[in-house]
Write a protein that holds these residues in place. Structure first.
Motif, PDB file in Angstrom:
ATOM      1  N   LYS A  41      72.164  -3.302 -36.210  1.00  0.00           N
ATOM      2  CA  LYS A  41      72.756  -4.221 -35.347  1.00  0.00           C
ATOM      3  C   LYS A  41      73.780  -3.522 -34.865  1.00  0.00           C
ATOM      4  N   PRO A  42      74.214  -3.131 -33.493  1.00  0.00           N
ATOM      5  CA  PRO A  42      75.244  -2.357 -33.702  1.00  0.00           C
ATOM      6  C   PRO A  42      76.240  -2.762 -35.056  1.00  0.00           C
ATOM      7  N   SER A  43      76.295  -3.414 -35.701  1.00  0.00           N
ATOM      8  CA  SER A  43      78.134  -3.669 -36.705  1.00  0.00           C
ATOM      9  C   SER A  43      77.265  -2.353 -37.619  1.00  0.00           C
ATOM     10  N   PHE A  44      76.478  -1.754 -37.467  1.00  0.00           N
ATOM     11  CA  PHE A  44      75.394  -1.455 -39.296  1.00  0.00           C
ATOM     12  C   PHE A  44      74.914   0.094 -38.337  1.00  0.00           C
ATOM     13  N   MET A  45      75.403   0.313 -37.191  1.00  0.00           N
ATOM     14  CA  MET A  45      74.875   1.789 -36.466  1.00  0.00           C
ATOM     15  C   MET A  45      75.642   2.742 -37.350  1.00  0.00           C
ATOM     16  N   ARG A  91      81.730  -1.325 -46.184  1.00  0.00           N
ATOM     17  CA  ARG A  91      81.331  -2.502 -45.115  1.00  0.00           C
ATOM     18  C   ARG A  91      79.524  -3.017 -45.733  1.00  0.00           C
ATOM     19  N   LEU A  92      78.946  -1.919 -46.632  1.00  0.00           N
ATOM     20  CA  LEU A  92      77.531  -2.568 -46.926  1.00  0.00           C
ATOM     21  C   LEU A  92      77.597  -3.365 -48.336  1.00  0.00           C
ATOM     22  N   ASP A  93      78.908  -2.757 -48.733  1.00  0.00           N
ATOM     23  CA  ASP A  93      79.130  -3.587 -50.059  1.00  0.00           C
ATOM     24  C   ASP A  93      80.081  -4.660 -49.947  1.00  0.00           C
ATOM     25  N   LYS A  94      81.327  -4.611 -48.812  1.00  0.00           N
ATOM     26  CA  LYS A  94      81.196  -6.314 -47.941  1.00  0.00           C
ATOM     27  C   LYS A  94      80.302  -7.248 -47.963  1.00  0.00           C
ATOM     28  N   SER A 117      71.554  -2.668 -55.968  1.00  0.00           N
ATOM     29  CA  SER A 117      70.415  -3.080 -56.646  1.00  0.00           C
ATOM     30  C   SER A 117      69.429  -4.293 -56.613  1.00  0.00           C
ATOM     31  N   ALA A 118      68.630  -4.310 -56.610  1.00  0.00           N
ATOM     32  CA  ALA A 118      67.479  -5.517 -55.971  1.00  0.00           C
ATOM     33  C   ALA A 118      68.484  -7.039 -56.942  1.00  0.00           C
ATOM     34  N   ASP A 119      68.273  -6.675 -58.506  1.00  0.00           N
ATOM     35  CA  ASP A 119      69.324  -8.121 -59.510  1.00  0.00           C
ATOM     36  C   ASP A 119      70.322  -8.128 -59.070  1.00  0.00           C
ATOM     37  N   LYS A 120      71.274  -7.305 -58.400  1.00  0.00           N
ATOM     38  CA  LYS A 120      73.192  -7.200 -58.393  1.00  0.00           C
ATOM     39  C   LYS A 120      73.330  -6.700 -59.922  1.00  0.00           C
ATOM     40  N   VAL A 121      72.833  -6.492 -60.694  1.00  0.00           N
ATOM     41  CA  VAL A 121      72.806  -5.940 -61.638  1.00  0.00           C
ATOM     42  C   VAL A 121      72.842  -4.595 -61.666  1.00  0.00           C
ATOM     43  N   PHE A 122      74.308  -3.317 -62.115  1.00  0.00           N
ATOM     44  CA  PHE A 122      74.354  -2.174 -61.855  1.00  0.00           C
ATOM     45  C   PHE A 122      74.676  -1.208 -63.193  1.00  0.00           C
ATOM     46  N   THR A 123      74.139  -1.624 -63.425  1.00  0.00           N
ATOM     47  CA  THR A 123      74.169  -1.083 -64.883  1.00  0.00           C
ATOM     48  C   THR A 123      72.650  -0.153 -65.336  1.00  0.00           C
ATOM     49  N   ALA A 124      72.691   1.132 -65.557  1.00  0.00           N
ATOM     50  CA  ALA A 124      71.224   1.514 -66.229  1.00  0.00           C
ATOM     51  C   ALA A 124      70.661   0.690 -67.026  1.00  0.00           C
ATOM     52  N   ARG A 125      69.121   0.176 -67.344  1.00  0.00           N
ATOM     53  CA  ARG A 125      69.046  -0.522 -68.191  1.00  0.00           C
ATOM     54  C   ARG A 125      67.181   0.618 -68.629  1.00  0.00           C
ATOM     55  N   PRO A 126      67.197   0.770 -69.886  1.00  0.00           N
ATOM     56  CA  PRO A 126      65.716   1.015 -70.553  1.00  0.00           C
ATOM     57  C   PRO A 126      64.409   0.603 -69.982  1.00  0.00           C
ATOM     58  N   ASP A 127      64.941  -0.823 -68.933  1.00  0.00           N
ATOM     59  CA  ASP A 127      62.999  -0.908 -68.202  1.00  0.00           C
ATOM     60  C   ASP A 127      63.645  -0.890 -67.059  1.00  0.00           C
ATOM     61  N   LEU A 136      67.372  -0.791 -46.514  1.00  0.00           N
ATOM     62  CA  LEU A 136      67.009  -1.171 -48.000  1.00  0.00           C
ATOM     63  C   LEU A 136      67.197  -2.179 -47.920  1.00  0.00           C
ATOM     64  N   LEU A 137      68.836  -2.906 -47.396  1.00  0.00           N
ATOM     65  CA  LEU A 137      69.706  -3.963 -47.116  1.00  0.00           C
ATOM     66  C   LEU A 137      69.164  -5.225 -46.609  1.00  0.00           C
ATOM     67  N   LEU A 138      68.729  -4.260 -45.251  1.00  0.00           N
ATOM     68  CA  LEU A 138      68.770  -5.168 -44.462  1.00  0.00           C
ATOM     69  C   LEU A 138      67.251  -5.752 -44.409  1.00  0.00           C
ATOM     70  N   ALA A 139      66.746  -5.303 -44.738  1.00  0.00           N
ATOM     71  CA  ALA A 139      65.039  -5.481 -45.308  1.00  0.00           C
ATOM     72  C   ALA A 139      64.575  -6.839 -46.523  1.00  0.00           C
ATOM     73  N   ASN A 140      65.823  -6.045 -47.265  1.00  0.00           N
ATOM     74  CA  ASN A 140      65.778  -6.257 -48.190  1.00  0.00           C
ATOM     75  C   ASN A 140      64.057  -6.390 -48.800  1.00  0.00           C
ATOM     76  N   LYS A 141      64.176  -4.990 -49.246  1.00  0.00           N
ATOM     77  CA  LYS A 141      63.198  -4.026 -49.999  1.00  0.00           C
ATOM     78  C   LYS A 141      63.893  -3.268 -50.937  1.00  0.00           C
TER      79      LYS A 141
END
Length: 574
Positions: free
Chosen positions: A21-25, A48-51, A76-86, A114-119
Motif C-alpha cells: 500500500k502507498p502508505s507503507f512504501m 508508523r508500523l508500531d502504531k 512478535s506473533a503473540d504480542k509478547v516482546f520479551t525473550a523466552r526460553p521456548d 511480515l506484518l501485512l501478510a500476518n506471517k
C-alpha cells in the motif's frame, strides 16, 4: 535458453516484492531503488508500523554518541516482546557502517511484509536494530568511491569517528554499550550483521561469513555448519542469489583461493560467539546495482528467519547445552591461527582477471573482464586452531578502582560478588614480562600484542567492595577473553590497565651507590647474580646505571605493583 546470472539479477531487482500500500512504501521503493532511507525516515517508518500493528513494538534502548537514541524493533506473533526460553530470538543489526545500507532498506520492507501478510513465526522473536551507527547515518554523503548506488548514504565512522565493528570489547561508544544491553537482555541464539563488501569483482551478489566454527561449542558449531548453512545456501540459490564465502583472498585474485575470516571478539559476530550465539556477517557486493543488493539482503535475512522457525527446538537445545557446558568448562582456547595444512574447496562464480596498461601510470593494472565469466571450484581454507589455551581459575579478583572494566563485566551479564570486608587473600598474580605496542593508533588505542607473563603466588590485601568473579557461569568465555591479558582482544590489549606499566618510585644513584654496595657485601647470592649478569652481557657490564637498577629490583624497595596485572586468579575455591 538459460539466462545469465546478471540478467536474472536484473529481473529479480524489479519483481521480487509485491507492491505494498502507498502508505507503507519505503523511501527506497518510492525512489525506484535509487535512494536509501535517511535516519529520520527510518525511525518515522518504524514508528508508523508500531502504531498500526499490535505485533510490532519500537523501543528506545539507550544512548548513541551523537545524542539520539538507539532504537530496537521487536516483532512478535503473540504480542509478547520479551525473550523466552521456548522461542528463538533472532537479532538483526543494520547500519553499523551506514555507507553499507542494504540491510536498512531490506529490513524495513521485510518487517512490513511480515506484518501485512500476518506471517510472523510463532516460535521466533524477531529483533531488528534499524540503524546502529546513528551518527554515521546522519553524516550523509558519497564517501565510498567505488560503490554502485544508492545516490547518497551514511559514513563508516560514528560521531566519535570510531569504527563500531571494532568496538565490541572496549565498548567506548554509547552505541556499543546500548547494543550490549540489548544483547544481554535478549540473549539471542542467532545473529545477523548486514554489510556491503568491496574488493575483487565476481558474479555473486551475496557473500557472507559465519561465526568462526572452530571457536563455537560443538553442539552449536556442528548444527550451524552441517545443517543450517547448507540449507541457507540452498535457499539463497533457489532465490537467484547463489552465495560464496566472504571474498578474503591471500593473493591477487579470488580464484587463487579464499581464506576464512577470524572474527575475534572485537567484531560483532566474534562478540556474539562468546555467548554461544552463532551469527552471520552478510556482505553484498558493492559493484552490483543497489536494488540487487537490497534484494539479496532481504533474501538472506528472510531465509535465516525461516530456518530459525523450522529448527527452533534444535537451536534452543544446542544453546542450552553449550551454556551448561561452558559453565563447567575448565580449559579455553583464546587465540587462533589459520591451519594452512587443511584445504577444502567451494564453487565460485568469478570473472577472468586480466592485466592491461594503466591510463594513469602507464604500468600494469588488474581488471576483471565481465565478458568472461567462469564457474569453478577454488581452494578454501577455513580451519582455525588454538594458538593459546588456558585453564580457568576458580575465580578472578578485581579491585573496585578499575571501574571501566567492572562496568563492562556487569553490562555483559557477569556475576560479580563484592567482598563484605577487608581480606588478605592468596592469589596467582601475573607480571607483564613482554608485549609489543602498535606505533600508530588503532581506533583510538595503541593496542598491545605478543603479551608474555610470569606468575607469582602472593598474599595481597583486598578491601571491602572489591570483586570476586566465580567462573561457574555461561559467561566464562567472555571472562577469559577479556581478563586473560594474553588474549588478542583482552582488556589489557585495549589499554584498560596501562597505568600499571608506569614505575612510580625510583632511586637517586649517588645515594643508592652506598646502599647497593652494602647489600652486595651482605648478600653473596645477589653478588653472584650480578657477576653472572656482567659476564653474560658486555653492554650491561659497561653500564653503571643498569647494574644499580638490577640490584634495586632485587630489594624490598622496588615496588611490587610495577607491571603487576591488576586482575588476580584465585586458584582455590573462593
Amino acid at each position: 535458453m538459460k539466462k545469465p546470472l546478471h540478467l536474472l539479477l536484473c529481473l529479480l531487482a524489479t519483481s521480487v516484492f509485491a507492491q505494498p500500500k502507498p502508505s507503507f512504501m519505503t523511501p527506497y521503493e518510492r525512489s525506484q531503488g535509487k535512494e536509501t532511507a535517511t535516519y529520520a525516515e527510518i525511525i518515522d517508518y518504524y514508528q508508523r508500523l508500531d502504531k498500526q500493528f499490535d505485533q510490532a513494538k519500537l523501543i528506545d534502548v539507550g544512548k548513541t554518541d551523537v545524542g539520539k537514541p538507539l532504537h530496537l524493533l521487536l516483532l512478535s506473533a503473540d504480542k509478547v516482546f520479551t525473550a523466552r526460553p521456548d522461542r528463538v530470538t533472532l537479532l538483526i543489526n543494520n547500519g553499523i557502517h551506514p555507507g553499507e545500507p542494504e540491510g536498512i532498506d531490506a529490513c524495513m520492507m521485510m518487517a512490513r511484509d511480515l506484518l501485512l501478510a500476518n506471517k510472523l513465526p510463532k516460535n521466533v522473536l524477531l529483533a531488528i536494530i534499524p540503524v546502529f551507527n546513528v551518527g554515521g547515518s546522519l553524516n550523509r554523503g558519497v564517501s565510498r568511491v567505488n560503490q554502485n548506488g544508492p545516490t547518497t548514504y551514511g559514513f563508516r565512522g560514528n560521531a566519535r569517528n570510531l569504527n563500531l565493528n571494532r568496538d565490541f570489547i572496549k565498548a567506548e561508544a554509547e552505541n556499543t554499550r546500548s547494543f550490549q544491553t540489548i544483547f544481554q537482555q535478549l540473549k539471542p541464539q542467532v545473529f545477523i550483521d548486514n554489510h556491503t563488501s568491496d574488493g575483487a569483482d565476481y558474479q555473486h551478489v551475496v557473500t557472507y561469513f559465519a561465526t568462526q566454527k572452530d571457536k563455537l561449542h560443538p553442539a552449536v558449531s556442528g548444527y550451524m555448519t552441517q545443517t543450517f548453512q547448507p540449507e541457507l545456501d540452498k535457499r539463497l540459490t533457489d532465490k537467484g542469489f547463489p552465495p560464496a564465502p566472504y571474498v578474503n583472498h591471500p593473493k591477487d585474485t579470488p580464484e587463487s583461493g579464499l581464506l576464512g575470516y577470524n572474527d575475534s571478539p572485537r567484531y560483532s559476530t566474534g562478540y556474539a560467539a562468546m555467548f554461544n550465539c552463532f551469527g552471520f556477517t552478510l556482505e553484498t557486493h558493492m559493484w552490483k546495482d543497489y536494488p540487487a543488493r537490497v534484494k539479496g539482503s532481504y533474501a538472506f535475512d528472510e531465509a535465516v528467519l525461516r530456518l530459525c522457525e523450522r529448527d527452533a527446538r534444535t537451536i534452543l537445545a544446542n544453546k542450552q547445552r553449550a551454556d551448561a557446558a561452558v559453565s563447567q568448562q575448565t580449559t579455553f582456547a583464546l587465540n587462533y591461527r589459520l591451519d594452512r595444512t587443511r584445504t577444502d574447496s567451494v564453487t565460485f562464480l568469478g570473472y577472468e582477471a586480466v592485466y592491461k596498461p594503466s591510463e594513469v601510470s602507464g604500468l600494469k593494472r588488474l581488471y576483471y573482464d565481465r565478458s568472461k565469466p567462469f564457474t569453478k571450484r577454488i581452494p578454501y581454507q577455513n580451519t582455525f586452531v588454538a594458538d593459546l589455551q588456558l585453564t580457568k581459575p576458580n575465580a578472578y579478583l578485581i579491585p573496585q578502582g578499575w571501574r571501566e572494566a567492572i562496568a563492562l563485566l556487569k553490562r555483559n551479564g557477569v556475576a560479580l560478588q563484592a567482598l563484605a570486608k577487608d581480606s588478605l587473600i592468596t592469589v596467582s598474580a601475573y607480571y607483564l614480562e613482554d608485549y609489543k605496542t602498535g606505533s600508530r593508533p588503532y581506533e583510538g588505542h595503541y593496542v598491545h600484542t605478543g603479551v608474555k607473563v610470569r606468575t607469582e603466588t602472593q598474599r595481597i590485601q583486598f578491601y571491602k567492595g572489591d570483586y570476586v568473579i566465580p567462573t561457574n557461569h555461561p559467561t566464562n568465555r567472555y571472562l577469559m577473553e577479556t581478563l586473560e591479558p594474553q588474549a588478542a582482544d583482552s582488556f589489557f590489549a585495549w589499554n584498560f590497565f596501562d597505568s600499571v606499566l608506569d614505575q612510580k618510585e625510583y632511586f637517586a644513584d649517588y645515594i643508592f651507590e652506598d646502599t647497593a654496595a652494602d647489600l652486595l657485601r651482605k648478600d653473596p647470592a645477589l653478588r653472584q647474580q650480578l657477576a653472572d649478569k656482567r659476564a653474560a652481557d658486555k653492554a650491561f657490564a659497561e653500564n653503571a646505571d643498569a647494574q644499580l637498577n638490577f640490584i634495586y629490583k632485587q630489594t624490598p624497595y622496588f615496588e611490587k605493583t610495577f607491571n603487576r596485572y591488576p586482575v588476580y586468579r584465585l586458584e582455590n575455591r573462593p
